[in-house]
Every structure is written in structure tokens, then in C-alpha cells.
Design a protein around this motif. Structure first.
Motif, PDB file in Angstrom:
ATOM      1  N   HIS A  10      25.046  89.217 -15.841  1.00 51.33           N
ATOM      2  CA  HIS A  10      26.433  88.782 -16.064  1.00 51.33           C
ATOM      3  C   HIS A  10      26.514  87.260 -16.107  1.00 51.33           C
ATOM      4  N   ARG A  11      25.766  86.613 -15.229  1.00 51.60           N
ATOM      5  CA  ARG A  11      25.799  85.141 -15.203  1.00 51.60           C
ATOM      6  C   ARG A  11      25.230  84.566 -16.501  1.00 51.60           C
ATOM      7  N   ARG A  12      24.158  85.178 -16.972  1.00 56.79           N
ATOM      8  CA  ARG A  12      23.553  84.713 -18.245  1.00 56.79           C
ATOM      9  C   ARG A  12      24.577  84.833 -19.374  1.00 56.79           C
ATOM     10  N   LEU A  25      33.664  75.675 -10.469  1.00 57.17           N
ATOM     11  CA  LEU A  25      34.517  75.702  -9.272  1.00 57.17           C
ATOM     12  C   LEU A  25      33.939  76.670  -8.242  1.00 57.17           C
ATOM     13  N   GLY A  26      33.830  76.224  -6.993  1.00 58.06           N
ATOM     14  CA  GLY A  26      33.363  77.116  -5.920  1.00 58.06           C
ATOM     15  C   GLY A  26      31.986  77.649  -6.224  1.00 58.06           C
ATOM     16  N   ALA A  27      31.023  76.745  -6.336  1.00 60.43           N
ATOM     17  CA  ALA A  27      29.685  77.109  -6.839  1.00 60.43           C
ATOM     18  C   ALA A  27      28.873  77.908  -5.837  1.00 60.43           C
ATOM     19  N   GLY A  28      29.319  77.981  -4.579  1.00 63.31           N
ATOM     20  CA  GLY A  28      28.573  78.753  -3.582  1.00 63.31           C
ATOM     21  C   GLY A  28      27.171  78.195  -3.409  1.00 63.31           C
ATOM     22  N   THR A  29      26.181  79.086  -3.431  1.00 56.84           N
ATOM     23  CA  THR A  29      24.789  78.662  -3.237  1.00 56.84           C
ATOM     24  C   THR A  29      24.132  78.218  -4.543  1.00 56.84           C
ATOM     25  N   VAL A  46      31.659  72.034  -7.813  1.00 54.69           N
ATOM     26  CA  VAL A  46      32.559  71.730  -6.691  1.00 54.69           C
ATOM     27  C   VAL A  46      32.426  72.844  -5.650  1.00 54.69           C
ATOM     28  N   GLU A  47      32.120  72.467  -4.422  1.00 49.55           N
ATOM     29  CA  GLU A  47      31.980  73.475  -3.360  1.00 49.55           C
ATOM     30  C   GLU A  47      32.524  72.900  -2.049  1.00 49.55           C
ATOM     31  N   PRO A  48      33.554  73.556  -1.471  1.00 49.76           N
ATOM     32  CA  PRO A  48      34.174  72.999  -0.260  1.00 49.76           C
ATOM     33  C   PRO A  48      33.384  73.227   1.020  1.00 49.76           C
ATOM     34  N   GLU A  49      32.551  74.240   1.037  1.00 42.34           N
ATOM     35  CA  GLU A  49      31.946  74.652   2.309  1.00 42.34           C
ATOM     36  C   GLU A  49      30.604  73.943   2.501  1.00 42.34           C
ATOM     37  N   HIS A  51      27.805  74.263   4.368  1.00 44.89           N
ATOM     38  CA  HIS A  51      26.521  74.968   4.355  1.00 44.89           C
ATOM     39  C   HIS A  51      26.180  75.420   2.930  1.00 44.89           C
ATOM     40  N   LEU A  52      27.171  75.994   2.250  1.00 46.11           N
ATOM     41  CA  LEU A  52      26.931  76.452   0.875  1.00 46.11           C
ATOM     42  C   LEU A  52      26.602  75.273  -0.034  1.00 46.11           C
ATOM     43  N   ARG A  53      27.285  74.146   0.207  1.00 43.81           N
ATOM     44  CA  ARG A  53      27.036  72.955  -0.617  1.00 43.81           C
ATOM     45  C   ARG A  53      25.585  72.483  -0.461  1.00 43.81           C
ATOM     46  N   GLY A  72      34.922  69.452  -2.572  1.00 41.77           N
ATOM     47  CA  GLY A  72      36.242  69.479  -3.218  1.00 41.77           C
ATOM     48  C   GLY A  72      36.830  70.868  -3.109  1.00 41.77           C
ATOM     49  N   VAL A  73      38.112  70.947  -3.401  1.00 42.65           N
ATOM     50  CA  VAL A  73      38.809  72.235  -3.352  1.00 42.65           C
ATOM     51  C   VAL A  73      39.527  72.481  -4.670  1.00 42.65           C
ATOM     52  N   ALA A  74      39.839  73.757  -4.868  1.00 42.99           N
ATOM     53  CA  ALA A  74      40.352  74.192  -6.160  1.00 42.99           C
ATOM     54  C   ALA A  74      41.669  73.529  -6.535  1.00 42.99           C
ATOM     55  N   ASP A  75      42.512  73.253  -5.534  1.00 45.27           N
ATOM     56  CA  ASP A  75      43.822  72.705  -5.902  1.00 45.27           C
ATOM     57  C   ASP A  75      43.824  71.180  -5.958  1.00 45.27           C
ATOM     58  N   ALA A  89      34.458  79.664 -13.707  1.00 42.88           N
ATOM     59  CA  ALA A  89      34.976  80.285 -12.483  1.00 42.88           C
ATOM     60  C   ALA A  89      34.290  81.629 -12.339  1.00 42.88           C
ATOM     61  N   SER A  90      33.386  81.720 -11.374  1.00 40.99           N
ATOM     62  CA  SER A  90      32.723  83.006 -11.188  1.00 40.99           C
ATOM     63  C   SER A  90      32.891  83.441  -9.742  1.00 40.99           C
ATOM     64  N   LEU A  91      33.566  84.572  -9.574  1.00 39.11           N
ATOM     65  CA  LEU A  91      33.762  85.193  -8.266  1.00 39.11           C
ATOM     66  C   LEU A  91      34.404  84.208  -7.288  1.00 39.11           C
ATOM     67  N   VAL A  92      35.329  83.420  -7.805  1.00 37.91           N
ATOM     68  CA  VAL A  92      35.989  82.413  -6.967  1.00 37.91           C
ATOM     69  C   VAL A  92      37.516  82.520  -7.032  1.00 37.91           C
ATOM     70  N   LEU A  93      38.074  82.960  -8.149  1.00 39.90           N
ATOM     71  CA  LEU A  93      39.537  83.045  -8.255  1.00 39.90           C
ATOM     72  C   LEU A  93      40.092  84.180  -7.380  1.00 39.90           C
ATOM     73  N   SER A  95      39.173  84.253  -4.306  1.00 33.89           N
ATOM     74  CA  SER A  95      39.112  83.676  -2.954  1.00 33.89           C
ATOM     75  C   SER A  95      40.014  82.470  -2.728  1.00 33.89           C
ATOM     76  N   VAL A  96      40.382  81.764  -3.793  1.00 34.62           N
ATOM     77  CA  VAL A  96      41.188  80.560  -3.574  1.00 34.62           C
ATOM     78  C   VAL A  96      42.546  80.963  -3.008  1.00 34.62           C
ATOM     79  N   ALA A  97      43.084  80.099  -2.146  1.00 37.45           N
ATOM     80  CA  ALA A  97      44.348  80.447  -1.494  1.00 37.45           C
ATOM     81  C   ALA A  97      45.476  80.516  -2.518  1.00 37.45           C
TER      82      ALA A  97
HETATM   83  C1  LIG Z   1      32.024  84.788  -3.484  1.00 37.82           C
HETATM   84  S1  LIG Z   1      31.629  83.093  -3.472  1.00 37.82           S
HETATM   85  C2  LIG Z   1      31.135  82.859  -5.172  1.00 37.82           C
HETATM   86  C3  LIG Z   1      30.176  81.735  -5.321  1.00 37.82           C
HETATM   87  C4  LIG Z   1      29.710  81.454  -6.753  1.00 37.82           C
HETATM   88  N1  LIG Z   1      30.806  81.036  -7.601  1.00 37.82           N
HETATM   89  C5  LIG Z   1      28.989  82.620  -7.360  1.00 37.82           C
HETATM   90  O1  LIG Z   1      29.333  83.022  -8.479  1.00 37.82           O
HETATM   91  O2  LIG Z   1      28.039  83.116  -6.725  1.00 37.82           O
HETATM   92  C6  LIG Z   1      33.236  82.324  -3.406  1.00 37.82           C
HETATM   93  C7  LIG Z   1      33.146  80.823  -3.420  1.00 37.82           C
HETATM   94  O3  LIG Z   1      34.452  80.281  -3.544  1.00 37.82           O
HETATM   95  C8  LIG Z   1      34.514  79.129  -2.747  1.00 37.82           C
HETATM   96  N2  LIG Z   1      35.912  78.816  -2.456  1.00 37.82           N
HETATM   97  C9  LIG Z   1      36.769  79.475  -1.664  1.00 37.82           C
HETATM   98  N3  LIG Z   1      37.964  78.856  -1.624  1.00 37.82           N
HETATM   99  C10 LIG Z   1      37.858  77.777  -2.443  1.00 37.82           C
HETATM  100  C11 LIG Z   1      38.745  76.731  -2.810  1.00 37.82           C
HETATM  101  N4  LIG Z   1      40.007  76.676  -2.356  1.00 37.82           N
HETATM  102  N5  LIG Z   1      38.299  75.779  -3.650  1.00 37.82           N
HETATM  103  C12 LIG Z   1      37.037  75.831  -4.140  1.00 37.82           C
HETATM  104  N6  LIG Z   1      36.143  76.795  -3.804  1.00 37.82           N
HETATM  105  C13 LIG Z   1      36.555  77.755  -2.962  1.00 37.82           C
HETATM  106  C14 LIG Z   1      33.701  79.488  -1.514  1.00 37.82           C
HETATM  107  O4  LIG Z   1      33.334  78.367  -0.738  1.00 37.82           O
HETATM  108  C15 LIG Z   1      32.523  80.205  -2.160  1.00 37.82           C
HETATM  109  O5  LIG Z   1      31.539  79.312  -2.544  1.00 37.82           O
END
Ligand SMILES: C[S@@+](CC[C@H](N)C(=O)[O-])C[C@H]1O[C@@H](n2cnc3c(N)ncnc32)[C@H](O)[C@@H]1O
Length: 194
Positions: A10-12, A25-29, A46-49, A51-53, A72-75, A89-93, A95-97
Motif C-alpha cells: 500500500h505504501r509503494r 504528516l505524522g511520519a511515525g517511525t 513532521v512528527e510530534p512524538e 521517540h518516534l521522531r 511539529g503538529v498537524a494544526d 497522510a498515511s494512517l494519521v488523519l 489520529s489528529v485531534a
Molecule cells: C498510526 S501512526 C502512523 C505513522 C505513519 N504515518 C505510518 O504510516 O506508519 C500515527 C502517527 O500520527 C502522529 N500524530 C498524531 N497526532 C498528530 C498531530 N496532531 N500532528 C501530527 N502527527 C500526529 C503520531 O505521532 C504517529 O506518528
């Protein structure tokens, strides 16, 4: 486990044929980094956390294209308006508040005609699964990093002003526990030209 069961493919697909400057956005690991095509000149991840960063920075050292991992954060995406050719945006929308604020920021940083690539789990079409998602979402976000199982993310992308060019819907359930997050979408949307 998800990677070996299909997420890597899927990522490819998500990143195929991208070029230029990309914000992720929210690149995770950094699981996407290996799949960026050579025509991408820079990824700003951009990754707010913290450890993940750190893990994303390690993944960036093996990436086929230059990746800069930033806090950084999404907003409040730390980039100039109109400075990116594409956004990912992969698996991040899920999770954002504030999904609308995140999409407004992605819209802002994209250049006119810039592309949003999305890969997200979403609200089910099936009524029974959708009501299960609503029940699960009373607790899931508090145990899964803010993740909501049943957001109507494609409607939110349209509401933010994007034109959805392609959207492939499919079920992806790499393990039994992932049943509420099985409905996925993978597609492209565009910030309209001025
Ligand atoms: C399920 S992980 C997905 C990670 C990566 N995008 C992937 O496809 O594997 C969700 C990610 O969203 C990030 N995240 C959560 N809230 C966020 C926000 N407000 N702004 C940016 N990133 C956020 C988390 O830190 C985490 O890295």
C-alpha cells in the motif's frame, strides 16, 4: 506484521510517481521513507512524538531520497504556504485531534495544483460495522494514541477544498483485532489551481 501482510505494498502504491518537495504528516517511525521515488527532491517529515521522531531520523539515514525529520503538529505545520509539491497522510488523519485543522494546514502548504496522497482507515459503509466503530471509538482513542476507527476522512478531504482524483476503497485486516479498522481508502486529491 501489517507491513508483511500488505501495508508495504500500500505504501509503494501511495507514493508511486511522486516528485519534487513532499511534506509527510505524522511520519511515525518512517515506514514510508523506503518507498519514495527518486524524483522526490526532499521529504520534510513532521512528527510530534520524540521517540518516534528519533526512530524516523534513523530510518531517514537509509532512505533513497533526502528526508528531513522535524518536530511539529498537524494544526501548525512548520512550513511556508505553497512550499510543497505534494503532501502525504498515511494512517494519521485518524489520529489528529482536529481533522479539519490538519487538512487546512495541508492545503495551505501545498502549491496550487499540489497533490495530497492519502492512505487511511475510515468509516465503514456497512451499517453494522459503522455502529461497531462508533461504540469502539468511545474507548479506542484513549488506548491507541488518539486513533478513531470510524472517521469519514474522504468527506473531510473534500470539505477542506481538495478535489479527489482517485480513491480506492478496500478492506485490510492484518490481524483479528484490526476488524474495526478494516475499511481503508488509498487515493490522491489535489489543491485546485488558483
Ligand atoms: C498510526 S501512526 C502512523 C505513522 C505513519 N504515518 C505510518 O504510516 O506508519 C500515527 C502517527 O500520527 C502522529 N500524530 C498524531 N497526532 C498528530 C498531530 N496532531 N500532528 C501530527 N502527527 C500526529 C503520531 O505521532 C504517529 O506518528
Amino acid at each position: 506484521m501489517a507491513e508483511a501482510h500488505g501495508a508495504a505494498d500500500h505504501r509503494r502504491e501511495l507514493l508511486a510517481c511522486l516528485s519534487g518537495r513532499v511534506v509527510e504528516l505524522g511520519a511515525g517511525t518512517g515506514l514510508n521513507f523506503a518507498y519514495y521515488p527518486a524524483a522526490v527532491t526532499e521529504v520534510v517529515a513532521v512528527e510530534p512524538e520524540n521517540h518516534l521522531r528519533g526512530r524516523a531520523r534513523e530510518a531517514a539515514t537509509h532512505s533513497p531520497v533526502p528526508v528531513r525529520v522535524v518536530p511539529g503538529v498537524a494544526d501548525a505545520i512548520p512550513l511556508e504556504a505553497g512550499s510543497c509539491d505534494a503532501a502525504v497522510a498515511s494512517l494519521v488523519l485518524c489520529s489528529v485531534a482536529d481533522q479539519d485543522a490538519a487538512l487546512a494546514e495541508l492545503f495551505r502548504v501545498l502549491c496550487p495544483n499540489g497533490e495530497l496522497r492519502f492512505y487511511e482507515h475510515v468509516e465503514a459503509d456497512d451499517r453494522r460495522l459503522a455502529s461497531l466503530q462508533r461504540a469502539v471509538d468511545l474507548v479506542w482513542p484513549s488506548v491507541a494514541g488518539g486513533c478513531h476507527t470510524g472517521r469519514d476522512t474522504v468527506a473531510a478531504i473534500r470539505s477542506a477544498g481538495f478535489t479527489v482524483d482517485t480513491c480506492r476503497s478496500f478492506d485490510f485486516r492484518p490481524c483479528a483485532l484490526a476488524a474495526p479498522t478494516a475499511p481503508h481508502v488509498l487515493g490522491t486529491a489535489r489543491r485546485p489551481p488558483r
